[in-house]
Design an enzyme around this catalytic site. Structure first.
Site, PDB file in Angstrom:
ATOM      1  N   LYS A  22      45.042  37.470  23.302  1.00  0.00           N
ATOM      2  CA  LYS A  22      44.464  38.454  24.237  1.00  0.00           C
ATOM      3  C   LYS A  22      45.558  39.303  24.875  1.00  0.00           C
ATOM      4  CE  LYS A  22      42.698  38.401  28.956  1.00  0.00           C
ATOM      5  NZ  LYS A  22      44.000  38.656  29.565  1.00  0.00           N
ATOM      6  N   ASN A  23      46.602  38.648  25.384  1.00  0.00           N
ATOM      7  CA  ASN A  23      47.601  39.407  26.145  1.00  0.00           C
ATOM      8  C   ASN A  23      48.483  40.290  25.267  1.00  0.00           C
ATOM      9  OD1 ASN A  23      46.571  38.452  28.490  1.00  0.00           O
ATOM     10  ND2 ASN A  23      48.210  36.985  28.913  1.00  0.00           N
ATOM     11  N   ARG A  92      42.933  44.078  33.861  1.00  0.00           N
ATOM     12  CA  ARG A  92      44.277  44.310  34.381  1.00  0.00           C
ATOM     13  C   ARG A  92      45.083  45.208  33.427  1.00  0.00           C
ATOM     14  NH1 ARG A  92      47.235  43.814  38.757  1.00  0.00           N
ATOM     15  NH2 ARG A  92      49.410  43.325  38.377  1.00  0.00           N
ATOM     16  N   CYS A 116      41.647  39.433  36.982  1.00  0.00           N
ATOM     17  CA  CYS A 116      41.274  38.254  37.763  1.00  0.00           C
ATOM     18  C   CYS A 116      41.849  38.337  39.177  1.00  0.00           C
ATOM     19  CB  CYS A 116      41.809  36.993  37.088  1.00  0.00           C
ATOM     20  SG  CYS A 116      40.958  36.597  35.565  1.00  0.00           S
ATOM     21  N   ARG A 121      48.740  40.698  43.128  1.00  0.00           N
ATOM     22  CA  ARG A 121      49.068  41.363  41.866  1.00  0.00           C
ATOM     23  C   ARG A 121      49.481  42.834  42.042  1.00  0.00           C
ATOM     24  NH1 ARG A 121      45.068  39.311  37.155  1.00  0.00           N
ATOM     25  NH2 ARG A 121      46.981  39.338  35.961  1.00  0.00           N
ATOM     26  N   PRO A 122      50.517  43.094  42.848  1.00  0.00           N
ATOM     27  CA  PRO A 122      50.963  44.480  42.999  1.00  0.00           C
ATOM     28  C   PRO A 122      51.573  45.017  41.700  1.00  0.00           C
ATOM     29  CG  PRO A 122      52.499  42.965  44.063  1.00  0.00           C
ATOM     30  CD  PRO A 122      51.347  42.139  43.588  1.00  0.00           C
ATOM     31  N   ILE A 123      51.713  46.340  41.607  1.00  0.00           N
ATOM     32  CA  ILE A 123      52.346  46.926  40.415  1.00  0.00           C
ATOM     33  C   ILE A 123      53.566  47.753  40.807  1.00  0.00           C
ATOM     34  CG2 ILE A 123      50.290  46.872  38.929  1.00  0.00           C
ATOM     35  CD1 ILE A 123      49.959  49.908  39.536  1.00  0.00           C
ATOM     36  N   ASP A 124      54.214  47.332  41.912  1.00  0.00           N
ATOM     37  CA  ASP A 124      55.357  48.103  42.416  1.00  0.00           C
ATOM     38  C   ASP A 124      56.503  48.172  41.411  1.00  0.00           C
ATOM     39  OD1 ASP A 124      55.263  45.273  43.138  1.00  0.00           O
ATOM     40  OD2 ASP A 124      57.235  45.593  44.015  1.00  0.00           O
ATOM     41  N   ASP A 304      48.923  30.617  32.865  1.00  0.00           N
ATOM     42  CA  ASP A 304      47.565  30.713  32.317  1.00  0.00           C
ATOM     43  C   ASP A 304      47.054  29.380  31.765  1.00  0.00           C
ATOM     44  OD1 ASP A 304      47.526  33.334  33.024  1.00  0.00           O
ATOM     45  OD2 ASP A 304      47.751  34.143  31.006  1.00  0.00           O
ATOM     46  N   ILE A 326      53.539  31.444  40.226  1.00  0.00           N
ATOM     47  CA  ILE A 326      53.440  32.890  39.969  1.00  0.00           C
ATOM     48  C   ILE A 326      52.408  33.562  40.882  1.00  0.00           C
ATOM     49  CG2 ILE A 326      53.054  34.668  38.192  1.00  0.00           C
ATOM     50  CD1 ILE A 326      55.293  32.963  37.223  1.00  0.00           C
ATOM     51  N   ARG A 396      35.966  36.798  28.632  1.00  0.00           N
ATOM     52  CA  ARG A 396      36.970  37.869  28.532  1.00  0.00           C
ATOM     53  C   ARG A 396      38.146  37.425  27.668  1.00  0.00           C
ATOM     54  NH1 ARG A 396      39.543  38.954  33.544  1.00  0.00           N
ATOM     55  NH2 ARG A 396      40.892  40.036  32.095  1.00  0.00           N
TER      56      ARG A 396
HETATM   57  C1  UD1 Z   1      50.382  38.921  32.559  1.00  0.00           C
HETATM   58  C2  UD1 Z   1      49.186  38.340  31.863  1.00  0.00           C
HETATM   59  C3  UD1 Z   1      48.607  37.190  32.647  1.00  0.00           C
HETATM   60  C4  UD1 Z   1      49.684  36.174  32.971  1.00  0.00           C
HETATM   61  C5  UD1 Z   1      50.914  36.827  33.569  1.00  0.00           C
HETATM   62  C6  UD1 Z   1      52.075  35.865  33.781  1.00  0.00           C
HETATM   63  C7  UD1 Z   1      48.283  40.243  30.691  1.00  0.00           C
HETATM   64  C8  UD1 Z   1      47.194  41.251  30.597  1.00  0.00           C
HETATM   65  N1  UD1 Z   1      48.193  39.390  31.704  1.00  0.00           N
HETATM   66  O1  UD1 Z   1      49.875  39.428  33.807  1.00  0.00           O
HETATM   67  O2  UD1 Z   1      47.583  36.598  31.875  1.00  0.00           O
HETATM   68  O3  UD1 Z   1      49.168  35.253  33.898  1.00  0.00           O
HETATM   69  O4  UD1 Z   1      51.353  37.910  32.737  1.00  0.00           O
HETATM   70  O5  UD1 Z   1      52.408  35.241  32.575  1.00  0.00           O
HETATM   71  O6  UD1 Z   1      49.177  40.189  29.868  1.00  0.00           O
HETATM   72  N2  UD1 Z   1      54.475  41.328  40.334  1.00  0.00           N
HETATM   73  C9  UD1 Z   1      54.829  42.136  41.376  1.00  0.00           C
HETATM   74  N3  UD1 Z   1      54.993  43.475  41.116  1.00  0.00           N
HETATM   75  C10 UD1 Z   1      54.768  44.020  39.886  1.00  0.00           C
HETATM   76  C11 UD1 Z   1      54.412  43.161  38.842  1.00  0.00           C
HETATM   77  C12 UD1 Z   1      54.261  41.811  39.095  1.00  0.00           C
HETATM   78  O7  UD1 Z   1      55.013  41.692  42.494  1.00  0.00           O
HETATM   79  O8  UD1 Z   1      54.920  45.243  39.727  1.00  0.00           O
HETATM   80  C13 UD1 Z   1      54.268  39.894  40.621  1.00  0.00           C
HETATM   81  C14 UD1 Z   1      52.814  39.702  40.999  1.00  0.00           C
HETATM   82  O9  UD1 Z   1      52.782  39.004  42.202  1.00  0.00           O
HETATM   83  C15 UD1 Z   1      52.245  38.840  39.954  1.00  0.00           C
HETATM   84  C16 UD1 Z   1      53.440  38.244  39.211  1.00  0.00           C
HETATM   85  O10 UD1 Z   1      54.511  39.122  39.496  1.00  0.00           O
HETATM   86  O11 UD1 Z   1      51.589  37.795  40.612  1.00  0.00           O
HETATM   87  C17 UD1 Z   1      53.209  38.165  37.725  1.00  0.00           C
HETATM   88  O12 UD1 Z   1      53.066  39.458  37.228  1.00  0.00           O
HETATM   89  P1  UD1 Z   1      53.276  39.850  35.714  1.00  0.00           P
HETATM   90  O13 UD1 Z   1      54.277  38.965  35.046  1.00  0.00           O
HETATM   91  O14 UD1 Z   1      53.498  41.315  35.689  1.00  0.00           O
HETATM   92  O15 UD1 Z   1      51.876  39.501  35.124  1.00  0.00           O
HETATM   93  P2  UD1 Z   1      50.723  40.444  34.675  1.00  0.00           P
HETATM   94  O16 UD1 Z   1      51.242  41.511  33.768  1.00  0.00           O
HETATM   95  O17 UD1 Z   1      49.903  40.836  35.841  1.00  0.00           O
END
Ligand code: UD1
Length: 417
Positions: A22-23, A92, A116, A121-124, A304, A326, A396
């Site tokens: 999936k990912n 996401r 989820c 889950r910020p995207i900064d 996961d 995480i 999903r």
């Molecule tokens: C991806 C996976 C998800 C998995 C995760 C960790 C997909 C679609 N999803 O999620 O299933 O659980 O990797 O293996 O592939 N963070 C920030 N700022 C950011 C980005 C991340 O603070 O800009 C922090 C967030 O608190 C988040 C954590 O990092 O909780 C993990 O984020 P990230 O590794 O980016 O995971 P996802 O891409 O959201």
């Protein structure tokens, strides 16, 4: 709404074949937006996230066919258009359109991604990286608009090895001018799969899968093919189920190297696994011992799989410490496990699980995708009947989950609630 009705304690035997990850696929599909050519993706799992991404590609003008796990995307008429909330809120991974549309058209507009609710889950990290590459990023009422005259190759250091940001920066950097280096990149196997696809399209990426990825910008990408890697989380979930209910249950179509953190923990707990090149055979193990499990980024124990693993730990003798590192809200399934008879004390991101406990069938609710997987495991080992509500979350990420398990002896029904 849909629910699962699980009659528990059924022995499982036979074979479960694992689908594409999936990912990976949720990044590979948006990645096709970097070309106007035709792309073919093999081993595409039939999950609702894929159905949603197909709709998004069609909205952008692509011609898409999906048959026998092969997805063909023809982007001749692809256009850059704003991605509205009704799409982006569904998953996401919709944030990958920022990198791919931004990389191709130097402009993208998208509402804040869904997914989820397991934490803030910020995207900064994504946004800071886009800015370093020369994008102007404006946020208004939850919609991000990014635009650039020129995308510049840069050294980009991540405070945290974010999976999403690593993939997004690869997407936005492949057509940049000059060289981009991602330092402290995430190392999850899905990142290697995306880099392989981009390289097949004509990109020049090295180091994917390591903590430093180097991307030499190229002028244009062309259509290409790729095969989605096996889903290590789907595989891991069935291996966990097999270790509690299996009789020579074969989990096939896997990459066992991607599962070492799980198989080594299960072995520590006393599970006997037969590891073959691309399959694992697992049987129910007696006298399981308590172990400690701490989730972290790859190659550590995957977050996961933490929730399904916590259901496994209820069957181990002694006191297991389970720790999530995480996400803030990964333990919302614990009260449901407790309702079913598990002995668990949890505080914030830690839980002490004292076992073994005989679980009993109850009515429970999936609060997110992997919480659903955990309650599936719990319902399957419980005495009596478990009803799991809100299983849209589970669907999903798990392809044909009910058929795959019932074909091996489970008794599960998926019905409209
Ligand atoms: C991806 C996976 C998800 C998995 C995760 C960790 C997909 C679609 N999803 O999620 O299933 O659980 O990797 O293996 O592939 N963070 C920030 N700022 C950011 C980005 C991340 O603070 O800009 C922090 C967030 O608190 C988040 C954590 O990092 O909780 C993990 O984020 P990230 O590794 O980016 O995971 P996802 O891409 O959201």
């Amino acid at each position: 709404m849909k629910k699962l009705i699980i009659k528990g304690s059924k022995e499982l035997t036979g074979e479960i074949h694992i689908g594409g990850a999936k990912n990976s696929v949720v990044a590979l599909i948006p990645a096709t937006c970097l070309t106007k050519g035709k792309c073919v993706i093999h081993n595409v799992p039939n999950i609702s996230d894929v159905a949603m991404l197909i709709q998004m590609m069609e909205y952008l003008g692509s011609k898409v066919t999906y048959e026998n796990e092969v997805l063909t995307i023809d982007n001749k008429d692809l256009k850059e258009k704003p991605i509205p909330t009704e799409f982006s809120s569904c998953l996401r991974a919709s944030y990958y359109f920022m990198g791919s549309l931004g990389g191709h058209f130097k402009h993208a507009e998208i509402s804040f991604p869904g997914g989820c609710t397991i934490g803030a889950r910020p995207i900064d990290i994504h946004l800071d990286s886009f800015k370093k590459q020369g994008f102007k990023v404006v946020e208004k009422d939850g919609t991000y608009t990014m635009s650039a005259l020129k995308i510049k190759g840069k050294d980009i250091f991540f405070d945290f090895p974010s999976v999403g940001a690593t993939i997004n920066v690869m997407l936005s950097a492949v057509l940049a001018e000059g060289t981009t280096r991602i330092i402290n990149a995430a190392r999850e196997p899905e990142i290697g799969n995306v880099a392989e696809f981009l390289n097949n399209m004509g990109a020049m990426i090295t180091g994917a899968g390591s903590a430093e990825i180097v991307i030499e910008g190229v002028k244009e990408l062309h259509g290409a093919e790729v095969t989605v890697i096996p889903d290590r989380i789907e595989a891991g979930t069935y291996i966990i189920i097999g270790s509690l209910l299996g009789r020579n249950l074969k989990i096939s179509g896997i990459n066992k190297d991607h599962l070492i953190s799980l198989t080594s923990k299960l072995t520590d707990a006393g599970v006997k696994l037969k590891l073959n090149k691309d399959s694992i055979v697992v049987s129910k193990s007696k006298n399981l011992k308590a172990i400690n499990v701490k989730t972290t980024f790859y190659p550590g124990f995957p977050t996961d799989l933490g929730q399904p693993m916590s259901a496994f730990l209820t069957q181990c003798k002694g006191e297991s410490l389970f720790e999530e590192t995480i996400y803030e809200n990964r333990l919302r399934h614990i009260p449901y496990l407790t309702t079913m008879g598990a002995n668990i004390q949890s505080l914030e991101k830690k839980a002490v699980i004292i076992g073994p406990s005989q679980l009993r069938g109850r009515k429970v609710k999936a609060t997110d995708l992997r919480a659903g997987a955990s309650l599936l495991v719990a319902g399957m080992i419980a005495n009596g009947t478990t009803e799991v509500f809100n299983v849209e979350h589970l669907l999903r990420g798990y392809e044909n989950v009910v058929d795959k398990l019932n074909d091996c002896g489970a008794d599960i029904k998926l019905i409209d609630d």
